[in-house]
Design a protein around this motif. Structure first.
Motif, mmCIF file in Angstrom:
data_model
loop_
_atom_site.group_PDB
_atom_site.id
_atom_site.type_symbol
_atom_site.label_atom_id
_atom_site.label_comp_id
_atom_site.label_asym_id
_atom_site.label_seq_id
_atom_site.Cartn_x
_atom_site.Cartn_y
_atom_site.Cartn_z
ATOM 1 N N ILE A 120 -10.670 12.192 -56.205
ATOM 2 C CA ILE A 120 -11.025 11.460 -57.429
ATOM 3 C C ILE A 120 -12.487 11.711 -57.787
ATOM 4 O O ILE A 120 -12.811 11.943 -58.956
ATOM 5 C CB ILE A 120 -10.724 9.960 -57.263
ATOM 6 C CG1 ILE A 120 -9.211 9.743 -57.206
ATOM 7 C CG2 ILE A 120 -11.331 9.143 -58.382
ATOM 8 C CD1 ILE A 120 -8.787 8.342 -56.851
ATOM 9 N N LEU A 136 -6.632 12.129 -66.791
ATOM 10 C CA LEU A 136 -6.152 10.762 -66.580
ATOM 11 C C LEU A 136 -4.879 10.739 -65.739
ATOM 12 O O LEU A 136 -4.705 9.854 -64.893
ATOM 13 C CB LEU A 136 -5.916 10.064 -67.919
ATOM 14 C CG LEU A 136 -7.162 9.757 -68.752
ATOM 15 C CD1 LEU A 136 -6.766 9.173 -70.100
ATOM 16 C CD2 LEU A 136 -8.105 8.834 -68.013
ATOM 17 N N GLN A 137 -3.994 11.722 -65.945
ATOM 18 C CA GLN A 137 -2.778 11.800 -65.143
ATOM 19 C C GLN A 137 -3.117 11.974 -63.667
ATOM 20 O O GLN A 137 -2.520 11.324 -62.809
ATOM 21 C CB GLN A 137 -1.896 12.969 -65.603
ATOM 22 C CG GLN A 137 -1.150 12.717 -66.876
ATOM 23 C CD GLN A 137 -0.296 13.912 -67.274
ATOM 24 O OE1 GLN A 137 -0.709 15.072 -67.130
ATOM 25 N NE2 GLN A 137 0.899 13.633 -67.790
ATOM 26 N N LEU A 162 -6.092 11.309 -62.213
ATOM 27 C CA LEU A 162 -6.912 10.188 -61.761
ATOM 28 C C LEU A 162 -6.057 8.987 -61.373
ATOM 29 O O LEU A 162 -6.273 8.370 -60.328
ATOM 30 C CB LEU A 162 -7.915 9.800 -62.850
ATOM 31 C CG LEU A 162 -8.884 8.672 -62.520
ATOM 32 C CD1 LEU A 162 -9.798 9.062 -61.376
ATOM 33 C CD2 LEU A 162 -9.707 8.316 -63.748
ATOM 34 N N TYR A 163 -5.069 8.658 -62.215
ATOM 35 C CA TYR A 163 -4.246 7.475 -61.975
ATOM 36 C C TYR A 163 -2.901 7.816 -61.330
ATOM 37 O O TYR A 163 -2.076 6.924 -61.151
ATOM 38 C CB TYR A 163 -4.035 6.704 -63.278
ATOM 39 C CG TYR A 163 -5.338 6.162 -63.832
ATOM 40 C CD1 TYR A 163 -6.076 5.213 -63.119
ATOM 41 C CD2 TYR A 163 -5.846 6.616 -65.045
ATOM 42 C CE1 TYR A 163 -7.272 4.725 -63.612
ATOM 43 C CE2 TYR A 163 -7.045 6.119 -65.541
ATOM 44 C CZ TYR A 163 -7.738 5.178 -64.821
ATOM 45 O OH TYR A 163 -8.928 4.692 -65.300
ATOM 46 N N ASP A 164 -2.688 9.094 -61.013
ATOM 47 C CA ASP A 164 -1.440 9.556 -60.396
ATOM 48 C C ASP A 164 -0.231 9.045 -61.173
ATOM 49 O O ASP A 164 0.715 8.489 -60.623
ATOM 50 C CB ASP A 164 -1.373 9.121 -58.930
ATOM 51 C CG ASP A 164 -0.297 9.883 -58.164
ATOM 52 O OD1 ASP A 164 0.047 11.010 -58.590
ATOM 53 O OD2 ASP A 164 0.199 9.346 -57.150
ATOM 54 N N ASP A 165 -0.287 9.233 -62.485
ATOM 55 C CA ASP A 165 0.777 8.779 -63.390
ATOM 56 C C ASP A 165 1.134 9.950 -64.304
ATOM 57 O O ASP A 165 0.417 10.243 -65.260
ATOM 58 C CB ASP A 165 0.282 7.581 -64.206
ATOM 59 C CG ASP A 165 1.342 7.003 -65.118
ATOM 60 O OD1 ASP A 165 2.428 7.607 -65.256
ATOM 61 O OD2 ASP A 165 1.091 5.932 -65.703
ATOM 62 N N LEU A 210 -1.512 5.831 -71.223
ATOM 63 C CA LEU A 210 -2.535 5.864 -70.178
ATOM 64 C C LEU A 210 -3.834 5.224 -70.649
ATOM 65 O O LEU A 210 -4.466 4.456 -69.913
ATOM 66 C CB LEU A 210 -2.801 7.302 -69.724
ATOM 67 C CG LEU A 210 -1.775 7.941 -68.810
ATOM 68 C CD1 LEU A 210 -2.064 9.424 -68.641
ATOM 69 C CD2 LEU A 210 -1.744 7.256 -67.459
ATOM 70 N N GLU A 244 -3.157 1.371 -70.897
ATOM 71 C CA GLU A 244 -2.889 0.726 -69.611
ATOM 72 C C GLU A 244 -4.135 0.577 -68.753
ATOM 73 O O GLU A 244 -4.329 -0.437 -68.090
ATOM 74 C CB GLU A 244 -1.826 1.514 -68.841
ATOM 75 C CG GLU A 244 -1.417 0.856 -67.541
ATOM 76 C CD GLU A 244 -0.268 1.578 -66.847
ATOM 77 O OE1 GLU A 244 -0.098 1.327 -65.648
ATOM 78 O OE2 GLU A 244 0.429 2.377 -67.496
ATOM 79 N N TYR A 245 -5.002 1.575 -68.771
ATOM 80 C CA TYR A 245 -6.165 1.553 -67.900
ATOM 81 C C TYR A 245 -7.468 1.230 -68.645
ATOM 82 O O TYR A 245 -8.554 1.337 -68.077
ATOM 83 C CB TYR A 245 -6.280 2.885 -67.150
ATOM 84 C CG TYR A 245 -5.104 3.102 -66.226
ATOM 85 C CD1 TYR A 245 -4.996 2.384 -65.041
ATOM 86 C CD2 TYR A 245 -4.080 3.983 -66.571
ATOM 87 C CE1 TYR A 245 -3.908 2.560 -64.200
ATOM 88 C CE2 TYR A 245 -2.988 4.166 -65.735
ATOM 89 C CZ TYR A 245 -2.908 3.449 -64.551
ATOM 90 O OH TYR A 245 -1.827 3.608 -63.725
ATOM 91 N N GLU A 274 -8.976 2.791 -71.044
ATOM 92 C CA GLU A 274 -9.798 3.976 -71.286
ATOM 93 C C GLU A 274 -9.960 4.200 -72.798
ATOM 94 O O GLU A 274 -9.232 3.632 -73.604
ATOM 95 C CB GLU A 274 -9.136 5.211 -70.666
ATOM 96 C CG GLU A 274 -9.007 5.166 -69.170
ATOM 97 C CD GLU A 274 -10.285 5.555 -68.450
ATOM 98 O OE1 GLU A 274 -11.211 6.073 -69.098
ATOM 99 O OE2 GLU A 274 -10.338 5.331 -67.233
#
Length: 184
Positions: A5, A42-43, A45-48, A56, A59-60, A62
């Motif tokens: 990260i 972002l994918q 970073l957030y493992d999504d 994204l 939800e976070y 950003e």
């Protein structure tokens, strides 16, 4: 995982933070590329990998790179208003000498006459003045840079006036499309 990260943030986020006022004036194609890289960032970073870019961001908590750049522009304008920034930016964002009543909009900065689209309407000075007027008065009237930076990082322009935020319709040109449910 933690080292990964830090590596991602260092490599990718630092690129977005370098020269934000220049990136703010890039074309739509370049802005789409920036958003694509930001989405992939972002994918990871957030493992999504199932959510969309907008999901994204929401939800976070950003902001898009463009929205972050707008926030940085507002910080530079705050510095110019309070004579805290470099003289180069103070020369771009010229404080207004108007001393009369505030009737329609804020009079913090001088608005030059616009003669051209490319060097007038799309200029950093013009876009900055318009976005500054969109700021809530509570933000514009803060006294310290630290307070302003803290508050501006929570703010998002509802209707960004720049050409990147407008849609292009063949035969019509750049337009702002309504997002309300009544028009759809």
């Amino acid at each position: 995982k933690e080292g990964f990260i830090v590596f991602i943030c260092t490599c990718i986020q630092s690129q977005f933070s370098h020269a934000p006022l220049v990136w703010m004036l890039c074309g739509k194609t370049d802005n789409k590329k920036i958003n694509k890289v930001h989405f992939k960032f972002l994918q990871m970073l957030y493992d999504d990998h199932n959510s969309t870019y907008v999901e994204l961001l929401n939800e976070y908590g950003e902001f898009t790179v463009h929205q972050q750049n707008i926030q940085k522009l507002m910080i530079e304008m705050f510095k110019a208003k309070n004579e805290l920034g470099p003289s180069l930016l103070n020369g771009i964002f010229i404080k207004s000498k108007y001393k009369g009543p505030v009737l329609r909009s804020n009079k913090d900065f001088h608005r030059p006459n616009i003669n051209t689209h490319k060097f007038g309407e799309k200029s950093l000075q013009n876009i900055g003045n318009i976005i500054w007027d969109l700021l809530p008065s509570l933000l514009r009237e803060l006294k310290t840079l630290v307070q302003f930076k803290t508050q501006i990082k929570k703010w998002k322009a509802d209707k960004c006036p720049c050409y990147l935020c407008k849609d292009y319709i063949e035969g019509v040109g750049l337009v702002e499309l309504c997002d309300c449910t009544n028009c759809q």
